[in-house]
Each structure stands twice: as C-alpha cells, then as structure tokens.
Write an enzyme that holds these catalytic residues in place. Structure first.
Site, PDB file in Angstrom:
ATOM      1  N   ASN A 192      -1.987  43.915 -26.228  1.00 52.17           N
ATOM      2  CA  ASN A 192      -2.555  43.975 -27.577  1.00 52.17           C
ATOM      3  C   ASN A 192      -1.482  43.736 -28.635  1.00 52.17           C
ATOM      4  OD1 ASN A 192      -4.854  44.641 -26.223  1.00 52.17           O
ATOM      5  ND2 ASN A 192      -4.676  46.837 -26.590  1.00 52.17           N
ATOM      6  N   VAL A 193      -1.926  43.251 -29.790  1.00 44.54           N
ATOM      7  CA  VAL A 193      -0.984  42.963 -30.880  1.00 44.54           C
ATOM      8  C   VAL A 193      -1.203  43.924 -32.056  1.00 44.54           C
ATOM      9  CG1 VAL A 193      -0.753  40.514 -30.287  1.00 44.54           C
ATOM     10  CG2 VAL A 193      -2.510  41.201 -31.935  1.00 44.54           C
TER      11      VAL A 193
ATOM     12  N   HIS B 162       2.331  40.061 -26.002  1.00 45.36           N
ATOM     13  CA  HIS B 162       1.881  39.032 -26.930  1.00 45.36           C
ATOM     14  C   HIS B 162       2.411  39.253 -28.339  1.00 45.36           C
ATOM     15  CE1 HIS B 162      -1.574  38.550 -23.856  1.00 45.36           C
ATOM     16  NE2 HIS B 162      -0.611  37.712 -23.602  1.00 45.36           N
TER      17      HIS B 162
ATOM     18  N   CYS C  53       9.611  34.642 -41.130  1.00 42.35           N
ATOM     19  CA  CYS C  53       9.839  33.327 -41.719  1.00 42.35           C
ATOM     20  C   CYS C  53      10.257  32.339 -40.630  1.00 42.35           C
ATOM     21  CB  CYS C  53      10.923  33.406 -42.790  1.00 42.35           C
ATOM     22  SG  CYS C  53      11.388  31.774 -43.414  1.00 42.35           S
TER      23      CYS C  53
ATOM     24  N   CYS D 190       7.840  32.820 -47.545  1.00 38.39           N
ATOM     25  CA  CYS D 190       9.113  33.522 -47.683  1.00 38.39           C
ATOM     26  C   CYS D 190       9.767  33.103 -49.005  1.00 38.39           C
ATOM     27  CB  CYS D 190       9.995  33.140 -46.508  1.00 38.39           C
ATOM     28  SG  CYS D 190      11.649  33.805 -46.542  1.00 38.39           S
TER      29      CYS D 190
ATOM     30  N   THR E 183      -8.234  46.827 -19.324  1.00 34.23           N
ATOM     31  CA  THR E 183      -7.886  45.448 -18.980  1.00 34.23           C
ATOM     32  C   THR E 183      -8.275  45.169 -17.538  1.00 34.23           C
ATOM     33  OG1 THR E 183      -6.109  43.812 -18.764  1.00 34.23           O
ATOM     34  CG2 THR E 183      -5.485  46.099 -18.397  1.00 34.23           C
TER      35      THR E 183
ATOM     36  N   PRO F  56     -14.447  50.115 -18.174  1.00 39.61           N
ATOM     37  CA  PRO F  56     -15.903  50.294 -18.272  1.00 39.61           C
ATOM     38  C   PRO F  56     -16.650  49.761 -17.056  1.00 39.61           C
ATOM     39  CG  PRO F  56     -15.147  48.596 -19.798  1.00 39.61           C
ATOM     40  CD  PRO F  56     -13.922  49.209 -19.195  1.00 39.61           C
TER      41      PRO F  56
HETATM   42 ZN    ZN Z   1      12.719  32.327 -45.158  1.00 36.25          ZN
END
Ligand code: ZN
Length: 248
Positions: A103-104, A120, A128, A149, A189, A215
């Site tokens: 997960n992120v 991930h 940037c 940026c 998962t 589940p």
């Molecule tokens: Zn930059």
C-alpha cells in the site's frame, strides 16, 4: 473461528520475530478502494493510460486529473482502522518487527508502526524530478496542476508507477525479513502479484508459520498458509489482540 483466533494469539505470544505482509484489503475498512479486483480502480480506468510512468511524463495534468487528484482526496481523509492499529499494538508489545506493504497510503505509519517496507513507495510525498526536493502531498494545491518545485521542474508522487522498478533494496530487505521471521501474518492480500507473491513462500520454506487473514480463500491458502482466518481484518485483529493480552 474462535479457535483459530486463540491459536493465533497463543502462537504470537510465543513468537520472537513476527513480520506482516499487507495489501489493499487492509485499507478497505479505511475507505480506500483497492486497485485490482472487483470494484477496484483499474476496473474504471486503464492503468496503462493513467498509472504508467510514460503517461505521467507525457501528460502529468491528465494523470493528476483522472487518478492522482482522486487518490489524494481519499488518502487525505483516511485514518488507520482496527487492523492497522492491531499491528501497531503488536509492535508496541515487542511481538511484531517489520511490515512489508504493497500500500502507498502510509496508514501503518500513522497507526504507529516504525519499520514499514513500502514495495510501491508512498503517496504521502511528492519529489521533484530534477532536484529531488520533497513536498507533502496533502499540501498540494489542486487548483494549480501539476504541482511544481521552486526550481521549475514538476513534482511526482513517491509511489512506484507501472513501468518502474520496485527498489531492489526493498526487495532484498523483504526477503531477509521473510527468511528471519518465525511467523508471517498475511493480511488483506492474496499475494498473487510479484514481488510480494514470493515473500510468504520464502518465509514458509525457511520454517515460518504463515497465518492468513483475508475475506476469502486465496491461492496461498492451500499450499502456503498454515491456516486462514476468514473475515474482516479489523474485527479479527481486535479479537486476536484481546486474546493475546489475556495471555500476557
Ligand atoms: Zn526541483
């Protein structure tokens, strides 16, 4: 199910080195929809058009408009649920060492876990593309896309896009964790996507007990998992923690 919860709690109390592998299913109760599977984001939009690094570089505004804006709105509001909090409690008790997550959303860190390997990357920060300066995603002003940026180059989220490699250091460390743990909890998962898929297999081969909380049955259930507790992860974790604290 009560028997399996008792059995899991007992096993966890006696363990010395527990790891967890988590995926989108653990965050569903925090109102974050999964990417894959029924009801997932990829049913609505084509990841190759909106989540591939080439698509982002070619047209970052389009990717922000269709995918990232939506993700930001959902993740900004998301709070750890009982499954995340249960794992944080296990770390506090000195039982759980490391979480490997696909997960992120950074909900494990928000819950209080300190050692989280993010296969991930994460969506909490933008980086940037030229000078590597970082900026918090929740502070991004959605009226001016894409976020830029000070140096003039655009920011990108720190998550891994399609077409990008999972950082090799993360894979290496996860393999080490899998080899060293004596229990691996697999939560939310089905671990069918590489490189997460081989992590429970490695753990199993090196003698760990694999406990699944999902589940429904998954491809791991028959050959890799020692047992599965079927149901909602939040409620199951609450029950496990309650049992386990009674043993302490
Ligand atoms: Zn930059």
């Amino acid at each position: 199910m009560d028997d399996l919860i008792k059995k899991t709690a007992k096993k966890l109390v006696l363990a010395k080195n527990v790891a967890a592998l988590t995926g989108a299913g653990i965050s569903v109760e925090s109102n974050i929809p999964p990417f894959r599977g029924p009801g997932g984001i990829w049913e609505k939009i084509d990841p190759m058009q909106y989540a591939h690094i080439d698509a982002f570089i070619k047209d970052p505004v389009k990717v922000w408009d269709v995918l990232l804006k939506n993700m930001k709105e959902i993740i900004d509001l998301a709070k750890p649920n009982d499954a995340h909090l249960g794992l944080a409690r296990l770390e506090k008790l000195g039982i759980l060492k490391t979480i490997i997550t696909q997960n992120v959303d950074q909900l494990h860190q928000k819950a209080g876990n300190t050692d989280v390997i993010e296969f991930h990357g994460n969506f909490a920060w933008q980086r940037c593309m030229k000078c590597n300066n970082r900026f918090e995603t929740r502070k991004v002003d959605l009226t001016k896309l894409p976020p830029q940026c000070e140096c003039g180059e655009i920011y990108r989220p720190e998550c891994v896009f399609f077409g990008e490699m999972i950082p090799p250091d993360d894979i290496e460390r996860s393999e080490q964790v899998a080899l060293e743990c004596d229990i691996m909890l697999v939560i939310g998962t089905s671990a069918v996507v590489q490189p997460a898929a081989h992590i429970p297999v490695l753990a199993k081969r090196s003698g760990a007990t694999i406990i699944e909380i999902n589940p429904e049955r998954t491809p791991l259930t028959k050959n890799i998992s020692d047992w599965i507790i079927i149901g909602q992860a939040g409620r199951i974790m609450n029950n496990i923690i309650a049992e386990l604290e009674a043993f302490l």
